[in-house]
Enzyme design. Structure first.
Site, PDB file in Angstrom:
ATOM      1  N   ASP A   1      35.545  46.899   8.036  1.00  0.00           N
ATOM      2  CA  ASP A   1      36.090  46.261   6.831  1.00  0.00           C
ATOM      3  C   ASP A   1      35.571  44.834   6.690  1.00  0.00           C
ATOM      4  OD1 ASP A   1      37.508  45.266   9.018  1.00  0.00           O
ATOM      5  OD2 ASP A   1      39.383  46.238   8.475  1.00  0.00           O
TER       6      ASP A   1
ATOM      7  N   ASN B   1      52.010  47.356  11.287  1.00  0.00           N
ATOM      8  CA  ASN B   1      52.576  48.247  10.258  1.00  0.00           C
ATOM      9  C   ASN B   1      51.881  49.606  10.226  1.00  0.00           C
ATOM     10  OD1 ASN B   1      50.125  47.609   9.099  1.00  0.00           O
ATOM     11  ND2 ASN B   1      50.941  47.128   7.083  1.00  0.00           N
TER      12      ASN B   1
ATOM     13  N   HIS C   1      48.613  50.167  10.041  1.00  0.00           N
ATOM     14  CA  HIS C   1      47.340  50.281   9.313  1.00  0.00           C
ATOM     15  C   HIS C   1      46.168  50.466  10.280  1.00  0.00           C
ATOM     16  CE1 HIS C   1      46.384  45.641   9.119  1.00  0.00           C
ATOM     17  NE2 HIS C   1      45.984  46.152  10.253  1.00  0.00           N
TER      18      HIS C   1
ATOM     19  N   GLU D   1      46.344  50.203   4.210  1.00  0.00           N
ATOM     20  CA  GLU D   1      47.762  49.851   4.295  1.00  0.00           C
ATOM     21  C   GLU D   1      48.629  51.056   3.912  1.00  0.00           C
ATOM     22  OE1 GLU D   1      48.276  47.192   5.740  1.00  0.00           O
ATOM     23  OE2 GLU D   1      47.281  45.437   4.895  1.00  0.00           O
TER      24      GLU D   1
HETATM   25  P1  PGA Z   1      44.741  43.034  16.312  1.00  0.00           P
HETATM   26  O1  PGA Z   1      44.610  43.693  14.887  1.00  0.00           O
HETATM   27  O2  PGA Z   1      43.808  43.775  17.224  1.00  0.00           O
HETATM   28  O3  PGA Z   1      44.301  41.613  16.104  1.00  0.00           O
HETATM   29  O4  PGA Z   1      46.164  43.160  16.730  1.00  0.00           O
HETATM   30  C1  PGA Z   1      44.593  45.082  14.768  1.00  0.00           C
HETATM   31  C2  PGA Z   1      44.552  45.490  13.327  1.00  0.00           C
HETATM   32  O5  PGA Z   1      45.152  44.817  12.477  1.00  0.00           O
HETATM   33  O6  PGA Z   1      43.913  46.506  13.038  1.00  0.00           O
END
Ligand code: PGA
Length: 264
Positions: A65, A134, A136, A141
């Site tokens: 992304d 959450n 995702h 999302e």
């Molecule tokens: P993080 O993010 O590894 O910084 O916890 C994971 C994500 O949001 O996919």
């Protein structure tokens, strides 16, 4: 899905590096994730490359992304982050490290072009993934179509808040991103999701043991035919069947490779 439970974040990184290494050969297409969780895995892959144990020569990489509106040289653009944290330290050709064009004034076209570029490269052999608190994956999302392809996504307020730690203020966090879709991720040869820490435990329980639902986008991995989830004990602590997942790993048949396929 295969669930691998490790005692520490370091062991999660070692196992993830072991699995990624099984895919490395000229022509391999890697899907890379940003965020904090993959950093230890990248460190381990960098170490192995520097020590001559593995090589990324001839491989191609696609980031999951990219924020919309951050130029590539911005230190929080994923174009920059993936190079700074990983690819400039390994022997991959920089011209083969791709990310969506978050500066295209027609971002929906940039998203379509990105999906086409992945297909033209022959598809992603192994897709590394983190998971948001959450649920995702990438920037998919809640309520994302389970078959979505690369497209523009509006970030959830939880994601904006989680990611504000990388910016001077929450107001600086972009509100939109281009992300590979859940359908894009489903097309990968192997999906490898890593998570560490108690903050991810609920999301991991929903992913592994909850229903397949767009409310937990990562749960789409239940529909992937070669998905591996590696978690430390903190991230695993809400899993009801953790003893069984440990048993599955201990009882892994000799013929089965880490890439989820029979060893040739
Ligand atoms: P993080 O993010 O590894 O910084 O916890 C994971 C994500 O949001 O996919």
């Amino acid at each position: 899905m295969e669930i691998l439970i490790r005692r520490s974040p370091e062991e999660v990184a070692t196992t993830a590096a072991d699995i990624i290494s099984t895919h490395l050969k000229p022509g391999a297409v890697l899907g890379l994730a940003t965020g904090s969780t993959p950093l230890a895995t990248y460190q381990e892959l960098i170490r192995r490359t520097k020590e001559g144990e593995i090589s990324f020569a001839g491989t191609t990489a696609f980031c999951l992304d990219e924020y919309i509106g951050l130029p590539p040289e911005h230190d929080q653009s994923y174009h920059y982050v993936i190079r700074n944290e990983f690819t400039k330290h390994i022997d991959i050709n920089d011209a083969y490290v791709h990310s969506p064009d978050g500066m295209n004034p027609r971002p929906w076209e940039a998203a379509e072009q990105y999906e086409k570029a992945i297909v033209s490269a022959g598809g992603i052999d192994i897709q590394l993934l983190g998971i948001g608190t959450n649920g995702h994956v990438g920037f998919n999302e809640p309520a994302t179509s389970l078959r979505s392809l690369t497209r523009v996504e509006t970030l959830h307020s939880q994601t904006v808040s989680d990611n504000s730690r990388f910016f001077d203020s929450v107001d600086d966090v972009p509100r939109y991103a281009i992300t590979q879709g859940l359908g894009t991720i489903l097309r990968s040869g192997q999906a490898l999701l890593i998570a560490t820490g108690k903050g991810k435990a609920q999301a991991i329980a929903s992913l592994v043991e909850g229903p397949v639902t767009s409310q937990c986008p990562a749960s789409v991995l239940q529909l992937h035919n070669n998905a591996t989830v590696i978690v430390d004990e903190d991230a695993a602590f809400l899993l009801k069947e953790s003893d069984y997942y440990r048993h599955v790993e201990e009882a892994r048949p000799d013929w089965k490779g880490l890439d989820g396929r029979p060893k040739l």
